[in-house]
Design an enzyme around this catalytic site. Structure first.
Site, mmCIF file in Angstrom:
data_model
loop_
_atom_site.group_PDB
_atom_site.id
_atom_site.type_symbol
_atom_site.label_atom_id
_atom_site.label_comp_id
_atom_site.label_asym_id
_atom_site.label_seq_id
_atom_site.Cartn_x
_atom_site.Cartn_y
_atom_site.Cartn_z
ATOM 1 C CD1 TRP A 1 8.792 -2.991 -4.287
ATOM 2 C CD2 TRP A 1 9.785 -4.020 -6.003
ATOM 3 N NE1 TRP A 1 9.919 -3.606 -3.802
ATOM 4 C CE2 TRP A 1 10.559 -4.248 -4.842
ATOM 5 C CE3 TRP A 1 10.223 -4.568 -7.209
ATOM 6 C CZ2 TRP A 1 11.732 -4.986 -4.851
ATOM 7 C CZ3 TRP A 1 11.394 -5.310 -7.224
ATOM 8 C CH2 TRP A 1 12.137 -5.519 -6.048
ATOM 9 C CB THR B 1 5.245 0.173 -2.481
ATOM 10 O OG1 THR B 1 6.087 -0.294 -1.423
ATOM 11 C CG2 THR B 1 6.007 0.162 -3.789
ATOM 12 C CE LYS C 1 2.753 -2.962 8.007
ATOM 13 N NZ LYS C 1 3.461 -1.844 7.393
ATOM 14 C CG PHE D 1 3.708 -9.878 -6.614
ATOM 15 C CD1 PHE D 1 4.815 -10.156 -5.831
ATOM 16 C CD2 PHE D 1 2.760 -8.976 -6.139
ATOM 17 C CE1 PHE D 1 4.975 -9.562 -4.581
ATOM 18 C CE2 PHE D 1 2.916 -8.376 -4.897
ATOM 19 C CZ PHE D 1 4.024 -8.672 -4.112
ATOM 20 N NE ARG E 1 0.213 5.022 8.554
ATOM 21 C CZ ARG E 1 0.020 3.734 8.791
ATOM 22 N NH1 ARG E 1 -0.333 3.327 9.993
ATOM 23 N NH2 ARG E 1 0.180 2.845 7.835
ATOM 24 C CB ALA F 1 -4.912 1.469 11.018
ATOM 25 C CE LYS G 1 -2.486 0.411 3.677
ATOM 26 N NZ LYS G 1 -1.602 1.302 4.493
ATOM 27 C CG PHE H 1 -3.483 -2.539 9.046
ATOM 28 C CD1 PHE H 1 -2.465 -3.344 8.566
ATOM 29 C CD2 PHE H 1 -3.374 -2.045 10.335
ATOM 30 C CE1 PHE H 1 -1.365 -3.666 9.360
ATOM 31 C CE2 PHE H 1 -2.268 -2.351 11.134
ATOM 32 C CZ PHE H 1 -1.282 -3.164 10.643
#
Length: 557
Positions: A410, A74, A106, A382, A95, A274, A72, A302
């Site tokens: 990405w 990225t 994470k 991907f 954030r 969150a 998210k 999230f």
């Protein structure tokens, strides 16, 4: 050979932060420099921008996360890079990463691949010290509270009704429940205590929701730390800690300016989770991005059941923000996990599992539409995604009336986000936003929680423990009944059970506790088994990290 995120970041050619500031009309006098590539924006500069017209506000959210990853942050960064490549003026507001997940499981929160914010190592580590300031302010309140009890307890504080916890910005499960004050009278009054992770502290929440230093100070003073023997609240004002707290936060309240790999301006400020807090970056940074960009791209933690709901029902309501559109990030891999596929088998095409997993995405799309906001689905691509899987995703989203874009930010940076940027621009031009919060603040505390659980999670009902029922009566008698609700809930499921993936039905949400955050201006409802202090996994990310004698960092991601 494919480079890692940290290797890509280390190879970046950053521009001096003064040049990034000039792109959005800020000069050197508006900056407080933290080295060559980081700066805080002075409060005076923010004040001068208040009359400037706002740009469009775009929220980036996602499906419920899985170990397969959604990307998210990225996607948000790559989208802003792509908008700028198309000749638009786009600014990111995101954030700050917490050290807990950085050293846990994470990883960091500065994006990835060629859609990163730099200097990545600094941002993911101590950055400009904001979270340290929040931690210190929180713990000063705890120390002054205990000292008031030690020094004769003039406020008549009931040590069994202390609601203020200490905090540290690490995953440390051993500190969840502790006893303080042991060792005799000189060491304080023995009592039960505990630690939250710093990003779950109410101090983080007030910093993220404050609109000025004076507003921050007033919010700090209102925070409830305990109750006295008559059941009346004791606040930070009452223990006379407000001025010192504001002093500790005087620099932390200023938004931080950095840049992406291709020099897009980014404000990184505030970092609540969150799942256990309200999950949004600071109001000041978001408003600054809207003043300085034609498009302000921000995120909430999230999925749309957590961060987006809190962004829309708490942050937007308090700050008077009206989003123009929402981007919902998903991956084929994560949706297949929601459809029952094991992580080891995600590379294999599985249309049946994908079709089942897409039900999770459909629910998040429906949730955003309940706020009367247009949306775009971004499929974070991907190499293992098959064309048949991608086409199935497109077809189902189009049946829901939502545009779909394949995002390859990405791997390709701005170039990989052009499709998403163009789809977003088309939505902004052709669809109107008529934002409305989900619930009315005049509803009872219980009814507000039920609206969130039924409408956003899809629950059949909500149950409340006897403790929560008593607290609801007490808070409503104290005039707190009209506050919005911040539900602390697992991020892995729409329900409060992390094992119920996809789009579960027939479940009941259980509320186990209710915590007043009167400075932040909401009530925290604790559901399921959620904890506000995470623990480390069996193999923490920290074991792979190191720094060599030349200062080169490895293993940070």
């Amino acid at each position: 050979m494919m480079l890692t995120d940290v290797e890509i970041a280390q190879s970046a050619k950053m521009k001096p932060i003064q040049e990034i500031a000039k792109k959005v009309g800020l000069d050197e006098d508006d900056l407080e420099l933290y080295g060559k590539y980081k700066a805080k924006i002075s409060l005076e500069a923010i004040g001068k921008l208040k009359e400037r017209e706002d740009g469009k506000l775009i929220l980036v959210t996602a499906i419920n996360p899985t170990p397969a990853g959604e990307g998210k942050t990225t996607t948000m960064i790559g989208l802003s890079q792509a908008l700028n490549k198309l000749g638009k003026k786009s600014v990111v507001a995101m954030r700050e990463p917490s050290l807990g997940p950085c050293f846990g499981i994470k990883g960091g929160a500065a994006g990835g691949g060629y859609a990163q914010v730099v200097p990545m190592e600094d941002i993911n580590l101590h950055f400009t010290g904001d979270i340290h300031a929040i931690t210190t302010a929180n713990n000063l309140i705890a120390a002054m509270l205990d000292n008031s009890i030690q020094q004769g307890n003039p406020l008549n504080i009931d040590t069994r009704q202390i609601v203020w916890k200490r905090c540290v910005d690490l995953n440390d499960r051993a500190l969840r429940h502790i006893v303080v004050g042991l060792g005799g009278k000189v060491n304080g009054v023995p009592r039960e205590d505990g630690f939250d992770i710093s990003v779950a502290s109410e101090v983080m929440a007030i910093l993220c929701l404050a609109t000025s230093l004076e507003d921050l100070k007033q919010r700090a003073g209102r925070m409830i730390v305990a109750y006295n023997y008559d059941g009346e609240p004791v606040t930070v004002d009452d223990i006379q800690a407000t001025g010192a707290v504001a002093l500790l936060l005087k620099d932390a309240i200023k938004p931080n300016l950095v840049q992406t790999l291709d020099h897009t301006p980014v404000f990184v400020h505030g970092g609540p989770f969150a799942n256990i807090a309200h999950g949004c970056n600071s109001v000041m940074a978001t408003k600054l991005a809207m003043k300085l960009g034609d498009y302000a791209i921000t995120e909430a933690g999230f999925g749309a059941d957590l961060g987006a709901e809190k962004f829309l029902d708490i942050k937007c309501r308090q700050a008077g923000l009206k989003p123009d559109a929402v981007v919902i990030v998903a991956t084929v891999r994560a949706l297949k996990m929601h459809g029952g596929v094991n992580k080891a088998d995600l590379a294999q095409e599985n249309l049946d599992a994908l079709r089942k997993g897409i039900e999770n995405l459909e629910k998040h799309i429906e949730n955003i539409h309940k706020y009367h906001l247009p949306s775009v689905v971004a499929i974070n691509a991907f190499p293992t995604d098959s064309e048949a899987e991608l086409q199935l995703l497109r077809d189902i989203c189009q049946q829901k009336g939502v545009d779909v874009a394949i995002s390859e930010v990405w791997a390709k940076g701005a170039d990989g986000g052009i499709d998403l940027a163009e789809k977003l621009l088309n939505v902004l031009e052709t669809k109107e936003a008529h934002f409305e919060p989900l619930y009315d603040l005049d509803l009872s505390i219980a009814d507000k929680i039920k609206v969130i659980a039924r409408e956003i999670y899809g629950a059949d009902d909500v149950t409340f423990t006897k403790k929560v029922i008593n607290k609801m009566k007490k808070y409503e008698a104290q005039g707190l009944g009209k506050l919005p609700i911040c539900v602390a809930k697992t991020q892995y499921s729409l329900s409060d059970d992390p094992t119920l993936l996809g789009r579960p039905t027939g479940f009941v949400v259980k509320i186990n506790d209710l915590i007043p955050n009167t400075g932040a201006g909401f009530l925290v409802a604790i559901s399921g088994d959620i904890m506000r202090m995470p623990g480390l996994p069996k193999k923490p990310a920290a074991v792979n990290m190191d720094i060599d004698e030349d200062g080169k960092i490895v293993g940070l991601f």
